[in-house]
Design a protein around this motif. Structure first.
Motif, PDB file in Angstrom:
ATOM      1  N   MET A   1       0.844  -1.194   0.000  1.00 59.72           N
ATOM      2  CA  MET A   1       0.000   0.000   0.000  1.00 59.72           C
ATOM      3  C   MET A   1       0.879   1.245   0.000  1.00 59.72           C
ATOM      4  N   ARG A   2       0.707   2.089  -1.009  1.00 61.18           N
ATOM      5  CA  ARG A   2       1.513   3.303  -1.099  1.00 61.18           C
ATOM      6  C   ARG A   2       0.956   4.369  -0.150  1.00 61.18           C
ATOM      7  N   LYS A   3       1.837   4.962   0.622  1.00 64.43           N
ATOM      8  CA  LYS A   3       1.424   5.994   1.576  1.00 64.43           C
ATOM      9  C   LYS A   3       1.149   7.295   0.836  1.00 64.43           C
ATOM     10  N   PRO A   4       0.012   7.925   1.059  1.00 64.74           N
ATOM     11  CA  PRO A   4      -0.286   9.184   0.374  1.00 64.74           C
ATOM     12  C   PRO A   4       0.751  10.258   0.706  1.00 64.74           C
ATOM     13  N   ASP A  39       2.315  11.526   4.208  1.00 64.91           N
ATOM     14  CA  ASP A  39       3.555  12.296   4.157  1.00 64.91           C
ATOM     15  C   ASP A  39       3.220  13.686   3.643  1.00 64.91           C
ATOM     16  N   VAL A  40       3.757  14.705   4.307  1.00 65.81           N
ATOM     17  CA  VAL A  40       3.462  16.092   3.975  1.00 65.81           C
ATOM     18  C   VAL A  40       4.773  16.863   3.854  1.00 65.81           C
ATOM     19  N   ALA A  41       4.855  17.727   2.849  1.00 66.39           N
ATOM     20  CA  ALA A  41       6.032  18.586   2.699  1.00 66.39           C
ATOM     21  C   ALA A  41       5.601  19.982   2.284  1.00 66.39           C
ATOM     22  N   GLU A 207       5.477   0.270  -6.190  1.00 66.95           N
ATOM     23  CA  GLU A 207       5.969   0.965  -4.988  1.00 66.95           C
ATOM     24  C   GLU A 207       6.081   2.473  -5.185  1.00 66.95           C
ATOM     25  N   MET A 208       6.341   2.916  -6.408  1.00 70.35           N
ATOM     26  CA  MET A 208       6.591   4.338  -6.619  1.00 70.35           C
ATOM     27  C   MET A 208       5.316   5.164  -6.505  1.00 70.35           C
ATOM     28  N   ARG A 209       5.423   6.281  -5.796  1.00 65.62           N
ATOM     29  CA  ARG A 209       4.285   7.181  -5.671  1.00 65.62           C
ATOM     30  C   ARG A 209       4.238   8.143  -6.861  1.00 65.62           C
ATOM     31  N   ASP A 229      -4.402   5.010  -9.122  1.00 62.44           N
ATOM     32  CA  ASP A 229      -2.971   5.262  -9.325  1.00 62.44           C
ATOM     33  C   ASP A 229      -2.535   6.670  -8.954  1.00 62.44           C
ATOM     34  N   VAL A 230      -3.416   7.441  -8.337  1.00 54.44           N
ATOM     35  CA  VAL A 230      -3.077   8.789  -7.880  1.00 54.44           C
ATOM     36  C   VAL A 230      -2.765   8.717  -6.390  1.00 54.44           C
ATOM     37  N   ASP A 231      -1.504   8.932  -6.039  1.00 54.92           N
ATOM     38  CA  ASP A 231      -1.038   8.686  -4.679  1.00 54.92           C
ATOM     39  C   ASP A 231      -0.889   9.950  -3.840  1.00 54.92           C
TER      40      ASP A 231
END
Length: 253
Positions: A1-4, A39-41, A207-209, A229-231
């Motif tokens: 599961m890809r982390k948003p 994850d936030v930046a 795996e890639m976001r 597919d939009v992460d």
């Protein structure tokens, strides 16, 4: 599961005081989610990286830079190295944002050199790809995105490429108020994932976001990020308003 993943690109906006206040408001609003379920930046201008970095340093909000130079050091007036960005607390860096490509003339080769230097310097690059309006109208979206993706990742092993995030940003939707429909976004994101599987393998592709960027707002973020597919999102103007940006982060969660 890809982390948003939700990143806010402030572009050439804010001053030191308003930038720090914005960063603190994002931290306050997203503290329960940032670094946990999402994850936030925040990605401020170079001159405010240190101040904004201090404002987010004890939170789950990461710091990113809008650009980087491909040399480690030397007589390159006005440029900033990966080591310098790392030194002031950056985790992420944008490579090949459409404004760097189409306003400032950066080539695919230059974007690749910057991305490679970012990885060597311990940063996590966000590779931006996307087509112009005339390219979409000419049914060249996949051709353009494939060229930019292959060129941007050229020379990277599967191990190294695992540190990269891709952001699909249709240039015709950036700052225009026009947004790709959820179907258009999903179609291109799925194409990029199939391309990654071809370039590397299915594990790398899964795996890639892959983020969507282009007039993302609080009222369309959930619909966009609900696609398979939009992460996450690379957010422009809406990231300059803490309430809107926090709503987008909540939608990602």
């Amino acid at each position: 599961m890809r982390k948003p993943f939700v990143a806010g690109n402030w572009k050439m906006n804010t001053d030191c005081g308003s930038g720090v206040a914005l960063a603190k408001a994002v931290v306050d609003g997203a503290s329960a989610l940032a670094g946990g379920s999402v994850d936030v930046a925040v990605i401020p201008p170079f001159v405010y990286l240190s101040a904004v970095g201090q404002a987010v340093s004890s939170s789950g909000v990461a710091l990113g830079a809008q650009d980087v130079y491909f040399e480690a050091k030397g007589a390159f007036t006005g440029e900033i190295s990966a080591a310098m960005l790392k030194d002031v607390g950056c985790t992420y860096v944008l490579c090949g944002h459409s404004e760097r490509r189409h306003v400032l003339g950066e080539s695919d080769e230059l974007v690749n050199r910057k991305l490679t230097a970012s990885l060597s310097g311990g940063l996590l690059p966000i590779l931006c790809v996307g087509e112009l309006l005339e390219e979409r109208d000419a049914s060249q979206t996949e051709q353009v995105v494939e060229r930019q993706t292959r060129a941007g990742l050229a020379g990277l092993s599967a191990e190294k490429v695992s540190a990269v995030t891709i952001a699909y940003e249709p240039v015709w939707a950036i700052g225009t108020g026009r947004t790709a429909t959820r179907e258009q976004a999903q179609e291109v994101h799925a194409f990029i994932r199939r391309l990654l599987a071809e370039m590397y393998d299915e594990a790398v592709a899964q795996e890639m976001r892959i983020l969507y960027g282009g007039s993302v707002k609080a009222d369309n973020a959930e619909e966009l990020m609900g696609q398979e597919d939009v992460d996450g999102c690379l957010v422009g103007g809406a990231s300059l308003k803490a309430d809107d940006f926090v709503q987008i982060i909540e939608a990602a969660a």
